[in-house]
Design an enzyme around this catalytic site. Structure first.
Site, mmCIF file in Angstrom:
data_model
loop_
_atom_site.group_PDB
_atom_site.id
_atom_site.type_symbol
_atom_site.label_atom_id
_atom_site.label_comp_id
_atom_site.label_asym_id
_atom_site.label_seq_id
_atom_site.Cartn_x
_atom_site.Cartn_y
_atom_site.Cartn_z
ATOM 1 N N ASP A 195 0.828 -1.302 0.112
ATOM 2 C CA ASP A 195 0.128 -0.098 -0.080
ATOM 3 C C ASP A 195 1.022 1.258 0.091
ATOM 4 O O ASP A 195 0.532 2.222 -0.726
ATOM 5 C CB ASP A 195 -0.968 -0.006 1.190
ATOM 6 C CG ASP A 195 -2.166 -0.757 1.086
ATOM 7 O OD1 ASP A 195 -2.224 -1.773 0.081
ATOM 8 O OD2 ASP A 195 -3.166 -0.796 1.572
ATOM 9 N N ASN A 225 -4.803 -2.268 -4.486
ATOM 10 C CA ASN A 225 -6.139 -2.403 -3.447
ATOM 11 C C ASN A 225 -5.901 -1.380 -2.349
ATOM 12 O O ASN A 225 -6.319 -1.855 -1.409
ATOM 13 C CB ASN A 225 -6.202 -4.013 -3.115
ATOM 14 C CG ASN A 225 -7.677 -4.306 -2.601
ATOM 15 O OD1 ASN A 225 -8.565 -3.528 -2.830
ATOM 16 N ND2 ASN A 225 -7.783 -5.249 -2.165
ATOM 17 N N ASP A 271 -10.653 -2.850 12.329
ATOM 18 C CA ASP A 271 -9.564 -3.763 12.014
ATOM 19 C C ASP A 271 -9.203 -4.903 12.788
ATOM 20 O O ASP A 271 -8.902 -6.128 12.653
ATOM 21 C CB ASP A 271 -8.426 -3.022 11.078
ATOM 22 C CG ASP A 271 -8.795 -2.455 9.890
ATOM 23 O OD1 ASP A 271 -9.870 -2.623 9.554
ATOM 24 O OD2 ASP A 271 -7.914 -1.420 9.436
ATOM 25 N N GLU A 274 -11.095 -5.369 2.119
ATOM 26 C CA GLU A 274 -10.296 -5.765 0.972
ATOM 27 C C GLU A 274 -11.043 -7.035 0.537
ATOM 28 O O GLU A 274 -11.130 -7.448 -0.590
ATOM 29 C CB GLU A 274 -9.143 -6.281 1.753
ATOM 30 C CG GLU A 274 -7.883 -5.403 1.697
ATOM 31 C CD GLU A 274 -7.933 -4.322 3.087
ATOM 32 O OE1 GLU A 274 -9.054 -4.422 3.794
ATOM 33 O OE2 GLU A 274 -7.052 -3.793 3.416
ATOM 34 N N HIS A 302 -4.940 -9.438 3.808
ATOM 35 C CA HIS A 302 -3.667 -9.611 4.788
ATOM 36 C C HIS A 302 -4.169 -9.742 6.147
ATOM 37 O O HIS A 302 -3.600 -10.754 6.912
ATOM 38 C CB HIS A 302 -3.012 -8.228 4.972
ATOM 39 C CG HIS A 302 -3.734 -6.892 4.977
ATOM 40 N ND1 HIS A 302 -3.291 -6.124 5.892
ATOM 41 C CD2 HIS A 302 -4.892 -6.364 4.520
ATOM 42 C CE1 HIS A 302 -4.359 -4.835 5.833
ATOM 43 N NE2 HIS A 302 -5.120 -5.280 5.022
ATOM 44 N N ARG A 303 -5.220 -9.005 6.567
ATOM 45 C CA ARG A 303 -5.589 -9.456 8.137
ATOM 46 C C ARG A 303 -6.313 -10.847 8.258
ATOM 47 O O ARG A 303 -6.178 -11.533 9.401
ATOM 48 C CB ARG A 303 -6.699 -8.335 8.567
ATOM 49 C CG ARG A 303 -6.186 -6.894 8.378
ATOM 50 C CD ARG A 303 -6.576 -5.882 9.445
ATOM 51 N NE ARG A 303 -5.831 -4.680 9.197
ATOM 52 C CZ ARG A 303 -4.973 -4.525 9.739
ATOM 53 N NH1 ARG A 303 -3.962 -5.397 10.271
ATOM 54 N NH2 ARG A 303 -4.234 -3.265 9.371
ATOM 55 N N LYS A 340 0.419 -6.484 2.265
ATOM 56 C CA LYS A 340 -0.203 -5.191 2.125
ATOM 57 C C LYS A 340 0.210 -4.141 3.289
ATOM 58 O O LYS A 340 0.346 -3.154 3.251
ATOM 59 C CB LYS A 340 -1.693 -5.477 2.512
ATOM 60 C CG LYS A 340 -2.459 -4.312 2.007
ATOM 61 C CD LYS A 340 -3.988 -4.699 1.625
ATOM 62 C CE LYS A 340 -4.686 -3.516 0.815
ATOM 63 N NZ LYS A 340 -5.317 -2.553 1.533
#
Ligand code: DC
Length: 678
Positions: free
Chosen positions: A52, A95, A333, A361, A408-409, A436
């Site tokens: 990012d 993204n 998040d 995402e 990613h998370r 990311k």
């Protein structure tokens, strides 16, 4: 970073130690843009180096900012300071929502000829509320695909600043952030056109979500010279005459959302023998990031947390964890991590007010529900909540291949499922999606975590000289993301170290060479082999190096001295070990042992090609005779003769390409895993 197709995490049993986290994504991308819009140069320290931020840096460079990088985490930006960005420009945003939204707003206010697009998922993430707000202001924006979604085209604005700008706050707080960062430019632009300076007012329509992210924005704006006044969470006023000014230097604090995985880790694992838990460096009680309040949620589930300005220490408290029912709007998040921690709780955990998960995402509510169910949880989901009931008993846990949705998370939080009480491994698909925000997440996890005893997977590869075992083992290791042990190199280095210290390789020196071997200061760095820091690759790889290795390898004391060193290579997430006695002596319980063979004629031909390509002239016949003699010597020698382990699978690769051999071994490996075929 793991770039493999999947990463199998063996069952984990404990973790302790210190982790230093990378910079925050939200702060990094805001700071980059603010520096680019400011007057003066900004040196940014501890910047996150991730997909990012790279997207943002590339865009800023395209727009004419001077960007210089020193290492991967320090960047200097010379801001535009009122100059027009370079135009036309076609900007690819991947993204990265934290780049797309604020750049859209800034460029729309500054004006020019710009196109902003991203990957397919980015084109499904709504931006209509921001576009509407910018159009009210007089900006020219066209959605070139579907109205309300990227890609976008931006033209010259005819700004109207007299009425408050209204923006919806209930879809994504990034829209308000984007406006807050763009509108100081509007005031500046208007004053350059000779208009009287005036306050610019933003009004939020609907309940503002994710308020802590707005706090980050306001905090950083202040560092760059813009003192926004706010009236509740409804009205934001950018004072007349506001103008971006670089603070000169700025440090990015570590990512509080990334901290959540390690806070979760500390909450799950029994502390080390000395009571040590997990220490997180880089973010703490003084954080400006909203996700730092994840600490409270972890405490509510039972974790013990102590903190300083930029550190946290976590040890396990209540066990099992306590189930919670929590409004997670303030930690959207990090709350995903609670979803996985819920697997270890004493009842159903409900995470509420998380509708924004659906436009991230991926649709994170659907994704979390689906993947948690695979592990054996019972999951209920609604438009804006998720309820997770853990598997009823250890026997109810299931082995799962976690799909990660390029999110990613999802990848990071599900790694915590590897602590399951059933001792099951967890497969994370597409592990590189963590790039990311935290490219080395798994490395950081593996540096702290310990596998359950005896559960680090080891694949042993052996075979006669020139069978191609080194190449095969190296490639299998690469495909699985495992470490690679070239045990022959250790014998080569041991011989080299002995000669270097003035000892011959005669039998009477065996005890002295064994002493050297026991404390061999050898490190592997990619293809290079370092002895005491100096590169000995060339020396040990020579024919002579091989002969010397062969001599020391027949000394039982030297072999014994190298056992512990070799076993030490068995580290998370796994190991492929190549060499003589890997499957018989060093890793006798390895679940897969491969004995690679090929006819002497084939091996001679391969070696011939190899030597010719290096410009060394030899004949096929002499090579074959050499190899046959060596086979006999190797298999009849009394110390560690070459012979397959009783449970080794033989692979004759005479008629196979390297790729075919690798695929065969990977298939054998997969057949031994509990994940089923992919
Ligand atoms: O695989 P290589 O050519 O680098 O091995 C060098 C020498 O060391 C060779 O003679 C085999 C011996 N060796 C051994 O005895 N045991 C091992 N585990 C690895 C190599």
């Amino acid at each position: 970073m793991y770039t493999t197709e999947f990463l199998d995490i063996p069952p984990l049993a404990g973790a302790h130690g210190t982790v230093t986290l990378p910079g925050s994504k939200s702060i990094s991308n805001r700071v980059l843009l603010l520096a680019a819009l400011s007057r003066g140069r900004t040196v940014i320290h501890d910047l996150l180096d991730s997909d990012d931020t790279r997207v943002m840096l590339a865009a800023l460079a395209q727009l004419g900012c001077e960007v210089t990088q020193a290492g991967s985490t320090t960047v200097t930006i010379s801001g535009l300071g009122g100059q027009a960005p370079r135009s036309p420009a076609r900007l690819f945003m991947g993204n990265a929502g934290t780049a797309m939204r604020p750049l859209t707003a800034a460029l729309a206010v500054l004006g020019g000829d710009f196109e902003l697009s991203g990957i397919a998922r980015m084109h499904e993430r709504p931006i209509g509320d921001l576009v509407d707000a910018l159009r009210q202001l007089g900006c020219t924006i066209t959605c070139t695909g579907v109205e309300g979604y990227p890609p976008l085209r931006i033209g010259q604005p005819a700004l109207r600043l007299d009425a408050p700008v209204r923006v919806r706050g209930d879809v994504s707080s990034q829209f308000l952030t984007a406006l807050l960062m763009a509108l100081p430019l509007a005031g500046h632009r208007a004053s350059m056109h000779g208009e009287a300076a005036r306050d610019i007012v933003i009004e939020v329509v609907g309940e503002l979500i994710s308020k802590p992210y707005i706090e980050i924005t306001l905090n950083l704006l202040a560092r760059f010279g813009i003192a926004v006044r706010r009236e509740g969470w409804q009205r934001f006023i950018i004072p007349a005459g506001s103008r971006y000014q670089s603070p000169g230097e700025i440090h990015v604090e570590a990512d509080a959302s990334s901290a959540s995985y390690f806070i979760g880790l500390g909450a799950l694992v029994a502390p080390g023998a000395d009571g040590q838990g997990i220490r997180i460096q880089g973010v703490g009680a003084a954080s400006i990031q909203g996700d730092i309040r994840f600490v409270e949620a972890a405490q509510a589930m039972g974790a013990h947390v102590t903190s300083g300005p930029n550190w946290l220490e976590i040890t396990r408290g209540a066990w099992p964890l306590k189930a919670i029912d929590l409004d997670c709007n303030h930690i959207p998040d990090a709350a995903m991590t609670l979803g996985v921690m819920a697997l270890y709780a004493d009842g159903p955990t409900t995470l509420r007010n998380i509708a924004s998960w659906r436009v991230k995402e991926t649709d994170r509510i659907a994704a979390m529900a689906h993947e948690l169910r695979k592990l054996g949880a019972t999951v209920e989901e609604g438009a804006d909540f998720i309820r997770v009931t853990p598997p009823a008993t250890p026997a109810h846990w299931k082995t799962a291949r976690i799909h990660t949705y390029d999110d990613h998370r999802v990848a990071m939080c599900f790694s915590l499922a590897a602590f399951n009480p059933a001792g099951l491994p967890v497969r994370i698909e597409d592990p590189k999606c963590v790039a990311k925000t935290f490219p080395d997440y798994f490395e950081a996890l593996f540096a702290l975590a310990q596998a359950a005893p005896g559960r680090i997977p080891v694949i042993c590869v052996d075979g006669p000289s020139a069978s191609g075992k080194g190449t095969l083992a190296g490639q299998v290791a690469e495909r699985l993301g495992y470490h690679y042990l070239d045990s022959g190199a250790l014998y080569r280095v041991a011989a080299h170290a002995a000669l270097r210290s003035g000892r011959s390789l005669e039998p009477e020196n065996e005890p002295a060479i064994a002493d050297l071997a026991r404390q061999l200061p050898v490190t592997f760095s990619g293809e290079r082999v370092l002895l005491d820091g100096s590169d000995v690759t060339e020396a040990i790889r020579s024919e002579e190096g091989g002969m010397n290795a062969s001599r020391v390898s027949t000394m039982p004391a030297v072999r014994a001295a190298l056992v512990a060193l070799q076993q030490g290579f068995s580290r998370l997430p796994g190991l492929v070990a190549d060499g003589r006695d890997m499957g018989t002596v060093i890793f006798p319980s390895a679940p897969l042992k491969v004995f690679l063979t090929a006819s002497a004629a084939q091996r001679a031909e391969r070696r011939h090609k190899q030597l010719i390509s290096k410009g060394i002239s030899t004949t096929l016949d002499s090579l074959r005779a050499d190899l046959e003699a060596r086979d006999t010597r190797d298999s009849t020698r009394s110390v560690a003769p070459l012979k397959p382990a009783a449970d080794a699978l033989q692979l004759d690769n005479s008629a196979l390409t390297i790729e075919e051999s690798v695929e065969t071994v990977l298939r054998w490996w997969q057949d031994r895993q509990p994940f089923g075929s992919s």
